[in-house]
Design a protein around this motif. Structure first.
Motif, short mmCIF file in Angstrom:
data_model
loop_
_atom_site.label_atom_id
_atom_site.label_comp_id
_atom_site.label_asym_id
_atom_site.label_seq_id
_atom_site.Cartn_x
_atom_site.Cartn_y
_atom_site.Cartn_z
N ILE A 2 70.23 27.20 24.93
CA ILE A 2 69.36 27.49 26.07
C ILE A 2 69.63 26.43 27.14
O ILE A 2 69.55 25.24 26.88
CB ILE A 2 67.87 27.48 25.68
CG1 ILE A 2 67.59 28.56 24.63
CG2 ILE A 2 67.01 27.69 26.92
CD1 ILE A 2 66.18 28.53 24.10
N VAL A 4 68.51 25.24 31.00
CA VAL A 4 67.64 25.39 32.17
C VAL A 4 68.57 25.36 33.37
O VAL A 4 68.93 24.30 33.88
CB VAL A 4 66.57 24.28 32.24
CG1 VAL A 4 65.66 24.51 33.44
CG2 VAL A 4 65.75 24.24 30.97
N ILE A 55 71.76 31.30 26.69
CA ILE A 55 70.57 31.77 27.40
C ILE A 55 70.41 30.92 28.64
O ILE A 55 70.34 29.69 28.57
CB ILE A 55 69.31 31.66 26.51
CG1 ILE A 55 69.46 32.55 25.28
CG2 ILE A 55 68.05 32.02 27.30
CD1 ILE A 55 68.36 32.37 24.25
N SER A 56 70.37 31.57 29.80
CA SER A 56 70.19 30.89 31.07
C SER A 56 68.73 31.06 31.48
O SER A 56 68.29 32.14 31.84
CB SER A 56 71.10 31.51 32.13
OG SER A 56 70.78 31.01 33.41
N PHE A 57 67.97 29.96 31.43
CA PHE A 57 66.55 29.98 31.75
C PHE A 57 66.36 29.58 33.21
O PHE A 57 66.72 28.48 33.62
CB PHE A 57 65.80 29.02 30.82
CG PHE A 57 64.33 28.87 31.12
CD1 PHE A 57 63.56 29.92 31.59
CD2 PHE A 57 63.70 27.66 30.90
CE1 PHE A 57 62.21 29.77 31.85
CE2 PHE A 57 62.35 27.49 31.15
CZ PHE A 57 61.60 28.55 31.63
N TYR A 59 63.80 28.50 35.55
CA TYR A 59 62.45 27.96 35.54
C TYR A 59 61.93 27.91 36.98
O TYR A 59 62.13 26.94 37.71
CB TYR A 59 62.45 26.57 34.91
CG TYR A 59 61.08 25.93 34.90
CD1 TYR A 59 60.06 26.49 34.13
CD2 TYR A 59 60.81 24.82 35.66
CE1 TYR A 59 58.80 25.92 34.12
CE2 TYR A 59 59.55 24.24 35.64
CZ TYR A 59 58.55 24.80 34.88
OH TYR A 59 57.30 24.25 34.88
N GLN A 92 66.85 34.39 30.93
CA GLN A 92 65.48 34.15 30.49
C GLN A 92 64.62 33.77 31.71
O GLN A 92 65.06 33.02 32.58
CB GLN A 92 65.43 33.02 29.46
CG GLN A 92 64.04 32.82 28.88
CD GLN A 92 64.07 31.82 27.74
OE1 GLN A 92 64.24 30.62 27.96
NE2 GLN A 92 63.94 32.31 26.52
N PHE A 93 63.39 34.31 31.72
CA PHE A 93 62.50 34.09 32.85
C PHE A 93 61.07 34.01 32.34
O PHE A 93 60.73 34.66 31.34
CB PHE A 93 62.65 35.27 33.83
CG PHE A 93 62.17 34.98 35.22
CD1 PHE A 93 62.94 34.24 36.09
CD2 PHE A 93 60.95 35.45 35.64
CE1 PHE A 93 62.49 33.96 37.37
CE2 PHE A 93 60.49 35.18 36.92
CZ PHE A 93 61.27 34.44 37.79
N ASN A 94 60.23 33.21 33.02
CA ASN A 94 58.83 33.10 32.61
C ASN A 94 58.14 34.46 32.66
O ASN A 94 58.18 35.15 33.67
CB ASN A 94 58.06 32.15 33.54
CG ASN A 94 58.26 30.69 33.21
OD1 ASN A 94 58.99 30.35 32.29
ND2 ASN A 94 57.61 29.84 33.96
N ASP A 112 52.91 28.24 35.26
CA ASP A 112 53.41 28.27 33.89
C ASP A 112 52.36 27.62 33.00
O ASP A 112 51.40 27.04 33.49
CB ASP A 112 54.78 27.60 33.77
CG ASP A 112 54.78 26.13 34.15
OD1 ASP A 112 53.79 25.66 34.71
OD2 ASP A 112 55.79 25.46 33.88
N SER A 139 65.52 37.83 28.31
CA SER A 139 64.64 37.14 27.38
C SER A 139 63.38 36.73 28.13
O SER A 139 63.46 36.28 29.28
CB SER A 139 65.36 35.90 26.83
OG SER A 139 64.48 35.09 26.08
N LYS A 141 60.32 34.14 28.41
CA LYS A 141 59.76 32.87 27.96
C LYS A 141 58.25 33.04 28.02
O LYS A 141 57.69 33.31 29.07
CB LYS A 141 60.19 31.71 28.84
CG LYS A 141 59.60 30.41 28.31
CD LYS A 141 59.94 29.25 29.19
CE LYS A 141 59.23 28.00 28.72
NZ LYS A 141 57.80 28.01 29.03
#
Length: 149
Positions: A2, A4, A55-57, A59, A92-94, A112, A139, A141
């Motif tokens: 993962i 960020v 996984i590219s989050f 934020y 991936q995103f909130n 968040d 994905s 979060k």
């Protein structure tokens, strides 16, 4: 793995408010800056471990302004990123950032770590729809919490 990829701190030439302050990247669209970085990371990771997942989050819990008439949405450039995630990268995103709830007559907008209204937010839904339409896995979060009292 993962990563960020955007937000929290400077990791690439693109900032969480969509600015590109690098002379080399200044003529690129925000999605190009992130896509090039993720492509290199994905290739290196898969060269070392072909079955690994990246996984590219993103934020990006902002904006959280409490201004009448504000849509509490993110800039269009964020949603454009979702259309250009490199193959082999999971976005991936909130899940809850941007949800709204009115308590005691006051509008609250979740950033968040906000579990009173778990989502999905319209931001997450829009990101997920764009990503999936472009063949990108998504994905969520999520936040969870508990108490002993």
């Amino acid at each position: 793995m993962i990563n960020v990829s955007l937000g929290e701190r400077a990791t690439i030439c693109l900032t969480e408010d969509g600015q590109i302050n690098c002379p080399r990247c200044s003529n690129k669209a925000p999605w190009e800056v992130l896509s090039e970085s993720l492509s290199a990371m994905e290739q290196g990771m898969h060269d070392a471990a072909s079955d690994a997942e990246l996984i590219s989050f993103l934020y990006l819990p902002q904006p959280q302004r409490f201004t009448t008439g504000d849509s509490y949405d993110l800039g269009d450039w964020v949603y454009e990123i979702a259309a250009h995630i490199p193959k082999g990268v999971i976005l991936q995103f909130n899940f809850e950032s941007g949800v709204t709830k009115t308590e005691f007559g006051k509008l609250l907008v979740g950033g968040d770590y906000w579990i009173s209204n778990p989502g999905p937010s319209s931001r997450f839904t829009r990101i997920a729809e764009i990503a999936r339409a472009n063949g990108t896995e998504v994905s969520a979060k999520i936040q969870t919490g508990n108490s002993t009292r």
